[in-house]
Design a protein around this motif. Sequence first.
Motif, PDB file in Angstrom:
ATOM      1  N   THR A  41       0.871  -1.184   0.000  1.00  8.20           N
ATOM      2  CA  THR A  41       0.000   0.000   0.000  1.00  8.20           C
ATOM      3  C   THR A  41       0.909   1.236   0.000  1.00  8.20           C
ATOM      4  OG1 THR A  41       0.021   0.132   2.394  1.00  8.20           O
ATOM      5  CG2 THR A  41      -1.774  -1.149   1.397  1.00  8.20           C
ATOM      6  N   GLN A  44       2.817   1.527   3.300  1.00  2.00           N
ATOM      7  CA  GLN A  44       3.957   0.631   3.582  1.00  2.00           C
ATOM      8  C   GLN A  44       5.026   0.669   2.479  1.00  2.00           C
ATOM      9  OE1 GLN A  44       1.148  -2.674   4.636  1.00  2.00           O
ATOM     10  NE2 GLN A  44       2.602  -3.080   6.263  1.00  2.00           N
ATOM     11  N   MET A  68      -7.800  -1.101  -0.390  1.00  2.00           N
ATOM     12  CA  MET A  68      -8.747  -2.031   0.219  1.00  2.00           C
ATOM     13  C   MET A  68      -9.814  -2.503  -0.774  1.00  2.00           C
ATOM     14  SD  MET A  68     -10.333  -1.908   4.020  1.00  2.00           S
ATOM     15  CE  MET A  68      -8.737  -1.759   4.727  1.00  2.00           C
ATOM     16  N   HIS A  69     -10.219  -3.755  -0.651  1.00  4.38           N
ATOM     17  CA  HIS A  69     -11.270  -4.395  -1.451  1.00  4.38           C
ATOM     18  C   HIS A  69     -10.865  -4.591  -2.920  1.00  4.38           C
ATOM     19  CE1 HIS A  69     -13.499  -3.971   2.169  1.00  4.38           C
ATOM     20  NE2 HIS A  69     -13.657  -2.676   2.066  1.00  4.38           N
ATOM     21  N   GLY A  95      -0.958  -6.130   4.402  1.00  2.00           N
ATOM     22  CA  GLY A  95      -2.167  -6.789   4.879  1.00  2.00           C
ATOM     23  C   GLY A  95      -2.957  -7.397   3.728  1.00  2.00           C
ATOM     24  N   GLY A  96      -4.236  -7.657   4.002  1.00  2.00           N
ATOM     25  CA  GLY A  96      -5.080  -8.329   3.014  1.00  2.00           C
ATOM     26  C   GLY A  96      -5.237  -7.548   1.720  1.00  2.00           C
ATOM     27  N   SER A  97      -5.141  -6.222   1.776  1.00  2.00           N
ATOM     28  CA  SER A  97      -5.289  -5.443   0.545  1.00  2.00           C
ATOM     29  C   SER A  97      -4.142  -5.727  -0.418  1.00  2.00           C
ATOM     30  CB  SER A  97      -5.310  -3.945   0.869  1.00  2.00           C
ATOM     31  OG  SER A  97      -6.411  -3.651   1.689  1.00  2.00           O
ATOM     32  N   THR A 118       1.262  -8.781   6.995  1.00  2.00           N
ATOM     33  CA  THR A 118       1.654  -7.944   8.140  1.00  2.00           C
ATOM     34  C   THR A 118       0.454  -7.604   9.026  1.00  2.00           C
ATOM     35  OG1 THR A 118       1.381  -5.911   6.863  1.00  2.00           O
ATOM     36  CG2 THR A 118       3.563  -6.932   6.817  1.00  2.00           C
ATOM     37  N   THR A 119      -0.704  -8.219   8.743  1.00  2.00           N
ATOM     38  CA  THR A 119      -1.881  -8.113   9.620  1.00  2.00           C
ATOM     39  C   THR A 119      -2.353  -9.539   9.905  1.00  2.00           C
ATOM     40  OG1 THR A 119      -3.562  -8.104   7.876  1.00  2.00           O
ATOM     41  CG2 THR A 119      -2.604  -5.968   8.448  1.00  2.00           C
ATOM     42  N   THR A 126      -5.339 -18.558   1.337  1.00  2.00           N
ATOM     43  CA  THR A 126      -6.593 -18.927   0.682  1.00  2.00           C
ATOM     44  C   THR A 126      -6.530 -18.819  -0.843  1.00  2.00           C
ATOM     45  OG1 THR A 126      -7.795 -16.807   0.435  1.00  2.00           O
ATOM     46  CG2 THR A 126      -7.711 -17.761   2.649  1.00  2.00           C
ATOM     47  N   ILE A 128      -9.094 -17.487  -2.328  1.00  2.00           N
ATOM     48  CA  ILE A 128     -10.251 -16.588  -2.467  1.00  2.00           C
ATOM     49  C   ILE A 128      -9.768 -15.198  -2.884  1.00  2.00           C
ATOM     50  CG2 ILE A 128     -12.246 -15.583  -1.281  1.00  2.00           C
ATOM     51  CD1 ILE A 128     -11.797 -17.784   0.916  1.00  2.00           C
ATOM     52  N   LYS A 137     -18.819  -5.844  -4.603  1.00  2.00           N
ATOM     53  CA  LYS A 137     -17.705  -6.749  -4.347  1.00  2.00           C
ATOM     54  C   LYS A 137     -18.111  -8.149  -4.774  1.00  2.00           C
ATOM     55  CE  LYS A 137     -14.223  -7.839  -0.912  1.00  2.00           C
ATOM     56  NZ  LYS A 137     -13.560  -7.378   0.294  1.00  2.00           N
ATOM     57  N   LEU A 156       7.420  -7.931  11.580  1.00  2.00           N
ATOM     58  CA  LEU A 156       6.663  -6.980  10.745  1.00  2.00           C
ATOM     59  C   LEU A 156       5.330  -6.591  11.377  1.00  2.00           C
ATOM     60  CD1 LEU A 156       7.229  -8.641   7.256  1.00  2.00           C
ATOM     61  CD2 LEU A 156       8.370  -6.609   8.151  1.00  2.00           C
ATOM     62  N   THR A 159       4.639  -3.134  14.203  1.00  2.00           N
ATOM     63  CA  THR A 159       4.216  -1.763  13.904  1.00  2.00           C
ATOM     64  C   THR A 159       2.699  -1.656  13.736  1.00  2.00           C
ATOM     65  OG1 THR A 159       4.640  -2.258  11.588  1.00  2.00           O
ATOM     66  CG2 THR A 159       6.363  -1.044  12.762  1.00  2.00           C
TER      67      THR A 159
HETATM   68  P1  NAD Z   1      -5.144  -3.604   4.798  1.00  2.00           P
HETATM   69  O1  NAD Z   1      -4.286  -4.571   4.082  1.00  2.00           O
HETATM   70  O2  NAD Z   1      -5.971  -2.684   3.951  1.00  2.00           O
HETATM   71  O3  NAD Z   1      -4.255  -2.743   5.777  1.00  2.00           O
HETATM   72  C1  NAD Z   1      -4.833  -1.624   6.442  1.00  2.00           C
HETATM   73  C2  NAD Z   1      -3.771  -0.525   6.586  1.00  2.00           C
HETATM   74  O4  NAD Z   1      -2.812  -0.944   7.549  1.00  2.00           O
HETATM   75  C3  NAD Z   1      -2.992  -0.263   5.296  1.00  2.00           C
HETATM   76  O5  NAD Z   1      -2.722   1.100   5.186  1.00  2.00           O
HETATM   77  C4  NAD Z   1      -1.711  -1.041   5.522  1.00  2.00           C
HETATM   78  O6  NAD Z   1      -0.635  -0.546   4.782  1.00  2.00           O
HETATM   79  C5  NAD Z   1      -1.517  -0.872   7.009  1.00  2.00           C
HETATM   80  N1  NAD Z   1      -0.718  -1.934   7.618  1.00  2.00           N
HETATM   81  C6  NAD Z   1      -0.772  -3.258   7.355  1.00  2.00           C
HETATM   82  N2  NAD Z   1       0.088  -3.923   8.135  1.00  2.00           N
HETATM   83  C7  NAD Z   1       0.713  -2.996   8.911  1.00  2.00           C
HETATM   84  C8  NAD Z   1       1.718  -3.073   9.908  1.00  2.00           C
HETATM   85  N3  NAD Z   1       2.226  -4.243  10.296  1.00  2.00           N
HETATM   86  N4  NAD Z   1       2.127  -1.935  10.467  1.00  2.00           N
HETATM   87  C9  NAD Z   1       1.593  -0.746  10.123  1.00  2.00           C
HETATM   88  N5  NAD Z   1       0.629  -0.608   9.183  1.00  2.00           N
HETATM   89  C10 NAD Z   1       0.197  -1.730   8.582  1.00  2.00           C
HETATM   90  O7  NAD Z   1      -6.138  -4.314   5.823  1.00  2.00           O
HETATM   91  P2  NAD Z   1      -6.449  -5.843   6.144  1.00  2.00           P
HETATM   92  O8  NAD Z   1      -7.517  -5.812   7.133  1.00  2.00           O
HETATM   93  O9  NAD Z   1      -5.214  -6.604   6.428  1.00  2.00           O
HETATM   94  O10 NAD Z   1      -6.984  -6.419   4.762  1.00  2.00           O
HETATM   95  C11 NAD Z   1      -8.261  -6.076   4.264  1.00  2.00           C
HETATM   96  C12 NAD Z   1      -8.409  -6.587   2.837  1.00  2.00           C
HETATM   97  O11 NAD Z   1      -8.081  -7.963   2.775  1.00  2.00           O
HETATM   98  C13 NAD Z   1      -9.820  -6.468   2.293  1.00  2.00           C
HETATM   99  O12 NAD Z   1      -9.772  -5.981   0.972  1.00  2.00           O
HETATM  100  C14 NAD Z   1     -10.327  -7.899   2.319  1.00  2.00           C
HETATM  101  O13 NAD Z   1     -11.300  -8.159   1.358  1.00  2.00           O
HETATM  102  C15 NAD Z   1      -9.084  -8.692   2.095  1.00  2.00           C
HETATM  103  N6  NAD Z   1      -9.131 -10.069   2.635  1.00  2.00           N
HETATM  104  C16 NAD Z   1      -9.216 -11.096   1.753  1.00  2.00           C
HETATM  105  C17 NAD Z   1      -9.237 -12.400   2.193  1.00  2.00           C
HETATM  106  C18 NAD Z   1      -9.265 -13.530   1.207  1.00  2.00           C
HETATM  107  O14 NAD Z   1      -9.072 -14.682   1.554  1.00  2.00           O
HETATM  108  N7  NAD Z   1      -9.500 -13.239  -0.061  1.00  2.00           N
HETATM  109  C19 NAD Z   1      -9.179 -12.669   3.570  1.00  2.00           C
HETATM  110  C20 NAD Z   1      -9.099 -11.603   4.453  1.00  2.00           C
HETATM  111  C21 NAD Z   1      -9.065 -10.297   3.975  1.00  2.00           C
END
Ligand code: NAD
Length: 354
Positions: A41, A44, A68-69, A95-97, A118-119, A126, A128, A137, A156, A159
């Motif tokens: 993103t 990051q 996101m999404h 993260g998931g994005s 990192t989340t 998956t 998915i 969506k 990681l 933070t």
């Molecule tokens: P994200 O990836 O959008 O992260 C949210 C924010 O946190 C971003 O700005 C990111 O850069 C920041 N961030 C992430 N890790 C960090 C860290 N360690 N330190 C500091 N900042 C950090 O959020 P999310 O909740 O991880 O992911 C959401 C997305 O993942 C959605 O689009 C969702 O649909 C998708 N998802 C998909 C599946 C699947 O199996 N397809 C499963 C779960 C989530």
Amino acid sequence: MMESFVFPGLTTRVVFGSGTLAQAGDELERLGQSRALILSTPHQEDEAQRLAEALGKRAAGVFAGAAMHTPVEVTQKAIAAYEKSGAGAVVSLGGGSTTGLGKAIALRTSADQVAIPTTYAGSEMTDILGETSEGRKTTRRDPAIRPETVIYDVDLTRTLPVGLTVTSAMNAIAHAMEAFYAPDRSPVIELMCRDAMQAFKTGLPQLIADPQSQQARTRALYAAWCCSTALGYVSMALHHKLAHVFGGSFDTPHAETHAILLPYTTAFNEVAVPEALAPIAEAFGGGSAGGGLWDFASEVGSPLSLQEVGISEADLDRAADLAVENRYSNPRPFDRADIRALLQQAWDGARPGS
Ligand code: NAD
């Protein structure tokens, strides 16, 4: 005791530990890849640039536009960058994005993927992919979507802000919750989910008290891996459908949306499958799975009402319409009125069952 089951034995190579990011180059080599595009993103991008420097010639560049999404417009731009770079793989750091963007590229180009989550969202294990186009969506499953390699580096996650730590953990718990009653669950998945519930129950309060605790971060990331694995093996139901409705059509933040809905969807389905959800009631206490999760959410400061992500009471009607548009399996049968009532509870924010 499950008397019959199918365990597909899916293969994703998992490297777990502290400092494992340093193995990214070796993991690319193992895949036979000499060049990879690093994804992140905008938030990051610095970490992604540092990884690119560490990878040296193996890094074909950084694309720091993940959102996101997984909007398809972003994917199109990323594919243009991927094709121009001459890479054969993507490394998704985030993260998931970011993982979602890597999957969207892989599905369309056959790129190999190394996911470095990192989340605790759990997309990495998956097959998915949820993508957003024109305010909707859509989700699909395909073996080509599943990353080849996942590197979990506890360092990681240090933070990760406390708020996202909490909601992301609730997002992971939601995968386990729906895995407990999934028709395609198996004993291995159930064991992983049970262990993950205990790890979050004890680990999350520790993390709130000390967000840098290496031991608590390790426990939480381990639990996230368990929940992600569950999500990758089994079918999801009403809870995930509702989260996708709000994320895809109301643009609510993913982790918070899961966190808010979880106690209410759990309580709704618990009426039909109390035995299946008993591990959650045991782990979180409170006399019921839904009530226990609501109590836990209150304890760790997780949001409890849809109002907290900007949903108005009038939005609930449209959300209920969208949620019943397509048929999907759920342990408790429902109609639109049931969903509208469930959403009202999630909007009011009151403890389910009280
Ligand atoms: P994200 O990836 O959008 O992260 C949210 C924010 O946190 C971003 O700005 C990111 O850069 C920041 N961030 C992430 N890790 C960090 C860290 N360690 N330190 C500091 N900042 C950090 O959020 P999310 O909740 O991880 O992911 C959401 C997305 O993942 C959605 O689009 C969702 O649909 C998708 N998802 C998909 C599946 C699947 O199996 N397809 C499963 C779960 C989530």
